[in-house]
Motif scaffolding. Structure first.
Motif, PDB file in Angstrom:
ATOM      1  N   HIS A  69       0.403  -1.407  -0.262  1.00 21.90           N
ATOM      2  CA  HIS A  69      -0.544   0.292   0.107  1.00 21.90           C
ATOM      3  C   HIS A  69       0.955   0.572   0.769  1.00 21.90           C
ATOM      4  O   HIS A  69       1.656   1.643   0.771  1.00 21.90           O
ATOM      5  N   ASN A  70       0.179   1.522  -0.740  1.00 13.84           N
ATOM      6  CA  ASN A  70       0.988   3.601  -0.603  1.00 13.84           C
ATOM      7  C   ASN A  70       0.998   4.393  -0.172  1.00 13.84           C
ATOM      8  O   ASN A  70       0.546   5.384  -0.520  1.00 13.84           O
ATOM      9  N   CYS A  71      -0.053   3.908   0.753  1.00 12.14           N
ATOM     10  CA  CYS A  71      -0.854   4.677   2.449  1.00 12.14           C
ATOM     11  C   CYS A  71      -0.723   4.465   3.562  1.00 12.14           C
ATOM     12  O   CYS A  71      -0.089   3.839   3.481  1.00 12.14           O
ATOM     13  N   CYS A  72      -1.373   5.656   4.380  1.00 10.21           N
ATOM     14  CA  CYS A  72      -0.928   5.008   5.204  1.00 10.21           C
ATOM     15  C   CYS A  72      -1.803   4.133   5.628  1.00 10.21           C
ATOM     16  O   CYS A  72      -3.458   4.601   5.306  1.00 10.21           O
ATOM     17  N   THR A  73      -1.812   2.988   6.460  1.00  7.37           N
ATOM     18  CA  THR A  73      -2.786   1.537   6.729  1.00  7.37           C
ATOM     19  C   THR A  73      -3.034   2.239   8.188  1.00  7.37           C
ATOM     20  O   THR A  73      -3.992   2.028   8.674  1.00  7.37           O
ATOM     21  N   GLN A 129      -4.211  12.679   4.048  1.00  6.37           N
ATOM     22  CA  GLN A 129      -4.517  11.993   2.945  1.00  6.37           C
ATOM     23  C   GLN A 129      -5.833  11.092   3.299  1.00  6.37           C
ATOM     24  O   GLN A 129      -6.053  11.262   4.681  1.00  6.37           O
ATOM     25  N   LYS A 183      -9.675   9.081   4.012  1.00  2.24           N
ATOM     26  CA  LYS A 183      -9.723   7.270   4.086  1.00  2.24           C
ATOM     27  C   LYS A 183     -10.225   6.821   2.636  1.00  2.24           C
ATOM     28  O   LYS A 183     -11.401   7.611   1.774  1.00  2.24           O
ATOM     29  N   CYS A 195      -6.151   2.600   3.071  1.00  5.07           N
ATOM     30  CA  CYS A 195      -5.854   3.741   3.574  1.00  5.07           C
ATOM     31  C   CYS A 195      -6.862   4.256   4.401  1.00  5.07           C
ATOM     32  O   CYS A 195      -8.113   4.537   4.757  1.00  5.07           O
ATOM     33  N   ILE A 199       0.481  13.304   6.269  1.00  2.00           N
ATOM     34  CA  ILE A 199       1.711  12.720   6.022  1.00  2.00           C
ATOM     35  C   ILE A 199       2.897  13.733   6.277  1.00  2.00           C
ATOM     36  O   ILE A 199       2.333  14.076   5.700  1.00  2.00           O
ATOM     37  N   THR A 253       8.722   9.401   5.932  1.00  3.14           N
ATOM     38  CA  THR A 253       7.840  10.026   6.315  1.00  3.14           C
ATOM     39  C   THR A 253       7.038   9.309   7.307  1.00  3.14           C
ATOM     40  O   THR A 253       7.004   7.957   7.840  1.00  3.14           O
ATOM     41  N   CYS A 306       2.937   8.706   9.051  1.00  5.39           N
ATOM     42  CA  CYS A 306       1.795   8.523   9.086  1.00  5.39           C
ATOM     43  C   CYS A 306       0.894   9.102  10.517  1.00  5.39           C
ATOM     44  O   CYS A 306       0.981   8.154  11.374  1.00  5.39           O
TER      45      CYS A 306
END
Length: 109
Positions: A31-35, A52, A54, A58, A63, A71, A73
């Motif tokens: 995942h290229n996002c904050c989970t 970011q 939802k 994600c 970020i 980086t 989150c």
């Protein structure tokens, strides 16, 4: 040795193999996002930030980018997060108004 003993057996075997290759666990997905987010305050210098929204997997997050290339989150409801994000936005806007663009008119002395 024959794996399929009839057309229905072959079809069932194909369906099982297809489902095994199509199904993947979250541990194997990238995942290229904050989970997930942290509520802990960042102590290293912050050089940038972005929001970011939802969109599962994600989550809502801010970020932060630090000067050491990390980086982080962060939870968007934390007061220090809102304050840091606001300060970064104000600094960016101040720089935008100070730096002349290539198309802006210049005056000669």
């Amino acid at each position: 040795m024959q794996l399929c003993y009839g057309p229905m057996a072959c079809l069932a075997l194909f369906a099982v193999i297809l489902s095994l290759t199509a199904t993947d666990t979250d541990a194997n997905k990238v995942h290229n996002c904050c989970t997930k987010v942290s509520k802990q305050k960042i102590t290293v210098p912050i050089i940038g930030a972005r929001l970011q929204k939802k969109a599962l997997p994600c989550v809502n997050a801010v970020i932060f980018e630090t000067d050491n290339g990390e980086t982080i989150c962060s939870h968007w409801k934390e007061s220090w997060v809102r304050k840091a994000f606001f300060q970064l936005e104000m600094a960016r806007k101040a720089l935008d108004t100070q730096v002349p663009t290539a198309n802006s008119p210049t005056t000669s002395p």
